[in-house]
Design an enzyme around this catalytic site. Structure first.
Site, PDB file in Angstrom:
ATOM      1  N   ASP A 263       0.719  -1.295  -0.122  1.00 24.42           N
ATOM      2  CA  ASP A 263       0.070   0.015  -0.078  1.00 24.42           C
ATOM      3  C   ASP A 263       0.812   1.332  -0.019  1.00 24.42           C
ATOM      4  OD1 ASP A 263      -2.364   1.641  -0.115  1.00 24.42           O
ATOM      5  OD2 ASP A 263      -3.145   0.835   1.612  1.00 24.42           O
TER       6      ASP A 263
HETATM    7  C1  BGC Z   1      -5.216   3.143   0.262  1.00 26.50           C
HETATM    8  C2  BGC Z   1      -5.259   2.358  -0.526  1.00 26.50           C
HETATM    9  C3  BGC Z   1      -5.016   2.669  -2.217  1.00 26.50           C
HETATM   10  C4  BGC Z   1      -3.821   3.661  -2.183  1.00 26.50           C
HETATM   11  C5  BGC Z   1      -3.478   4.134  -3.529  1.00 26.50           C
HETATM   12  C6  BGC Z   1      -3.875   4.069   0.009  1.00 26.50           C
HETATM   13  O1  BGC Z   1      -3.846   5.191   1.002  1.00 26.50           O
HETATM   14  O2  BGC Z   1      -5.097   2.551   1.592  1.00 26.50           O
HETATM   15  O3  BGC Z   1      -6.598   1.713  -0.691  1.00 26.50           O
HETATM   16  O4  BGC Z   1      -5.419   1.836  -3.113  1.00 26.50           O
HETATM   17  O5  BGC Z   1      -3.684   4.422  -1.359  1.00 26.50           O
HETATM   18  O6  BGC Z   1      -4.249   5.227  -3.935  1.00 26.50           O
END
Ligand code: BGC
Length: 734
Positions: A263
């Site tokens: 993530d």
């Molecule tokens: C979130 C994810 C997301 C990623 C990319 C993160 O802050 O937890 O769910 O896919 O950002 O945008």
């Protein structure tokens, strides 16, 4: 490309090139087709890393993506294309209802169709992978991201997992109009302690395996191309560094062969967790654990070289990760077709097209849950109805993650009602949040410049409108900015100004139907007390207003059931229907007995349980008929009921099958959903619904952590919600 060629390519790549292939940068690093060195270097990324990056997130638009891809491939030493990824959660330009709402449809077709539409639009805009589905099981309404989940039930989530992956990827993600799916957040991100986002998770391994892992596994089995690690710890280990989770469970047990992505900045956060002393160690732990792509940190790009050259990490580990990135590109067909479906003409044709809007409207109508109705709904076009509340005009109803959709394209309640041609008047009454409030949303900031005096005038106007009307439809709820990532709330009631509005309106008109907008279950005790009807519409998406108007005016009946329990009070959370048996289960017939598992001040039960929801008609159920009282190993029995529409309008009922394991080698839940079927019935019509019960449906992790079913007594419940007592018993015998 043949696998052999991928291996040859890998062989030819330099060490740095390979490392950079694992880097994922963000859209702000590119501008009009070229690399914007400013933002990248500010964050510590070298131009070379960006030039050789393997993937990028959050760039959209066919023209833009084509330019960037072309320049990237020309400059790349081996002309390897980028993969373009983005968060396409409940739609790209046409927003469907949020995932939690989709869960309420109890109809995986709604999710599949939503994913198909999202894939079609996003792929035309150049996106090749979506960071969806989010399959985190959720039991705590304080957590803002419950809106991205399909709810509190393992079985429901697993059924949806498969539907969503199939919707995005089709039979083959290479095909036109399809995109790769990325399952997230592995694992158990939906269980942060105290409901606070990014907080640690404490779960027993048995609960993890029985309740949290199956939905991710269903998506893996459906062929999802990627899995994203979660921000949280599990067993005190951050997921991106959790070898047991990623290598043993995900790859070993679930057989996942795709690509693992961290993530956002999660690799660097291993250091914040205090498990790595610096970025270098974080990089080492993450690669050892099996995290292939580093989203948005310098950990891999700055430190893997040193780690490999010093012998601290084996280059074979790097090769393994790089190969998975190359394989991902190959599965998407990018070596032959690096632009995939990016096409300006297609964008014009499909984005927000009539067909997609129609599908979004149909989907929304299936997701509304009628919690109360003493007969004031449906409305009649001739009666004078005052539509009051901030959500009459609100267009921020597309869901917090609809970061590429435009609120302006959404249909408000006011517009939807106007389109129906009803006898309605409108008054906003108050803003969603208090005068002067400032609240950052995911990609916008809510700011109110309203003064107290102006607020009072709005309120007075609304009270006057309510006085003039036969009925009031009060459109209230939490603002979209109060939901989603980083939107945990300790008070899960509606904002103060809206409570005041509700009370003031209730003083002058008792005929109130509340239309509740929400990204999570809310504590709605006061609403229940003051309103005669409550319709939960969640964040209904682009076509929200049209769908709401059609349901309110009875063109179709509400047919959703709660995918997540609405707590009686926040003090109950986490609260969920499939809780475990306790040694002192509350006996309501013995209120004088103090020593029971209960609260002194509130009931144990949520205000509305999982699976609950009314229609404009009523249904009767026959008793549960079992084909046999005995289920043998590898055998099956059926449980049947006859459901009849005993009201005077057409309506849908979701017939739900729950099973309780009466005794186990470890404590078992009070009941678990094992099947459901949604039926539309005309007045007077009846249908028999049969569920097949097999040994597989009775399995759990036993005292020895073996996944098995244990012989013994089971109770089957079939009914319209998770509290049904319509039951029969059978034995599993070996
Ligand atoms: C979130 C994810 C997301 C990623 C990319 C993160 O802050 O937890 O769910 O896919 O950002 O945008």
């Amino acid at each position: 490309m043949e696998q052999r060629k991928l291996l040859e390519l890998l062989e030819e790549m330099s060490l740095e090139e390979k490392i950079n292939q694992l880097f994922q940068g963000n859209g702000s690093f590119y501008e009009g087709g070229s690399i914007a060195t400013g933002p990248a270097s500010e964050q510590g990324f070298s131009e070379k890393t960006i030039r050789e990056a393997g993937s990028v997130l959050s760039i959209v638009g066919a023209e833009n993506i084509k330019k960037i891809q072309k320049a990237h491939m020309e400059n790349h030493p081996h002309h390897i294309p980028l993969v373009f990824m983005a968060d396409i959660i409940n739609g790209y330009k046409t927003a469907f209802p949020i995932p939690l709402a989709q869960g309420a449809a109890f109809n995986p077709k709604v999710a599949k169709e939503g994913a198909e539409v999202a894939a079609k639009e996003a792929s035309a805009a150049g996106i090749q992978v979506t960071f969806s589905p989010m399959l985190d099981l959720v039991r705590d309404a304080r957590w803002g991201r419950v809106m991205e989940s399909n709810g509190e039930d393992t079985y429901l989530n697993s059924v949806y997992a498969k539907a969503l992956v199939e919707g995005y990827q089709g039979d083959d993600p290479k095909q036109p109009g399809k995109i790769g799916a990325c399952v997230k957040h592995f694992a158990a991100y939906g269980a942060p302690v105290a409901g606070r986002d990014y907080n640690n998770v404490e779960l027993s391994e048995r609960t993890l395996r029985d309740d949290y892992l199956p939905a991710y596994e269903a998506a893996v089995k459906a062929g999802a191309l990627l899995v994203m690690t979660s921000f949280n710890t599990l067993n005190r280990m951050p997921s991106s560094a959790n070898k047991w989770l990623l290598r043993d469970i995900l790859r070993g047990e679930m057989g996942f062969e795709g690509t693992v992505i961290s993530d956002w900045a999660a690799i660097e956060e291993i250091r914040n967790h205090g498990v790595a002393k610096d970025r270098k160690e974080a990089a080492k732990l993450a690669l050892l654990a099996g995290t292939d792509i580093d989203m948005m940190t310098t950990c891999y790009s700055n430190y893997l070289k040193e780690l490999i050259e010093s012998g601290e990490l084996d280059e074979a580990l790097l090769d393994e990760a790089v190969l998975r990135v190359l394989e991902l590109k190959n599965k998407l067909g990018l070596f032959e077709n690096p632009y995939k479906d990016a096409d300006e003409e297609a964008e014009k044709k499909v984005l927000l097209c009539e067909e997609h809007r129609r599908k979004a409207k149909e989907a929304a109508k299936e997701t509304f849950v009628l919690l109360e109705n003493d007969g004031i709904l449906p409305l009649k076009k001739e009666e004078k109805v005052a539509f009051i509340g901030p959500f009459t005009e609100e267009k921020a109803i597309i869901g917090a993650w609809s970061i590429f959709a435009d609120e302006k394209d959404a249909v408000s309640v006011k517009e939807g009602v106007a389109a129906i041609g009803a006898n309605a008047i409108f008054a906003k009454g108050c803003d969603s949040l208090e005068p002067g409030a400032v609240m950052p949303g995911m990609n916008f900031i809510y700011e109110s410049s309203r003064t107290q005096t102006q607020a009072q005038m709005m309120l007075d106007e609304a009270v006057e409108a309510a006085q003039k009307a036969d009925k009031v439809v009060l459109c209230i709820g939490e603002h979209m900015a109060q939901t989603g990532e980083a939107a945990s709330r300790a008070d899960i009631t509606i904002p103060e100004g809206q409570k005041k509005l509700l009370r003031e309106i209730a003083r002058v008109n008792k005929n109130i139907a509340v239309v509740l907008f929400n990204g999570r279950p809310l504590d709605i005790r006061e609403i229940k007390e003051l309103a005669k009807a409550v319709l939960v519409v969640w964040m209904p998406g682009t076509e929200g207003g049209n769908a709401i108007a059609e349901v309110l005016y009875g063109e179709t009946a509400p047919s959703g059931k709660l995918p997540m329990s609405f707590p009686y009070a926040v003090g109950q959370v986490p609260v969920f229907y499939n809780e475990f048996k306790t040694g002192r289960r509350m006996n309501p017939d013995q209120p004088e007995n103090r020593f029971q598992s209960r609260y002194m001040d509130i009931p144990n039960e949520p205000l509305y349980s999982f699976g609950y929801g009314l229609s404009y008609t009523e249904f009767s159920y026959s008793g549960v008929k079992l084909s046999s009282g005995n289920l043998e190993r590898n055998g099956k029995i059926t449980a049947s009921v006859t459901v009849k529409n005993i009201g005077s309008r057409k309506g849908a009922e979701t017939v739900q099958l729950y099973i309780r394991d009466e005794e186990g080698s470890v404590v078992r839940p009070v009941r678990e959903l094992r099947g459901f079927e949604k039926l539309w019935l005309d007045p007077g019509e009846e249908k028999e619904v049969s569920f097949t019960i097999t040994e597989n449906m009775l399995k759990f992790h036993d005292i020895n952590m073996k996944y098995t079913a244990e012989p013994g007594r089971f109770t089957v419940f079939v009914g319209g919600n998770s509290r049904t007592l319509n039951q029969a018993e059978f034995c599993l015998t070996f």
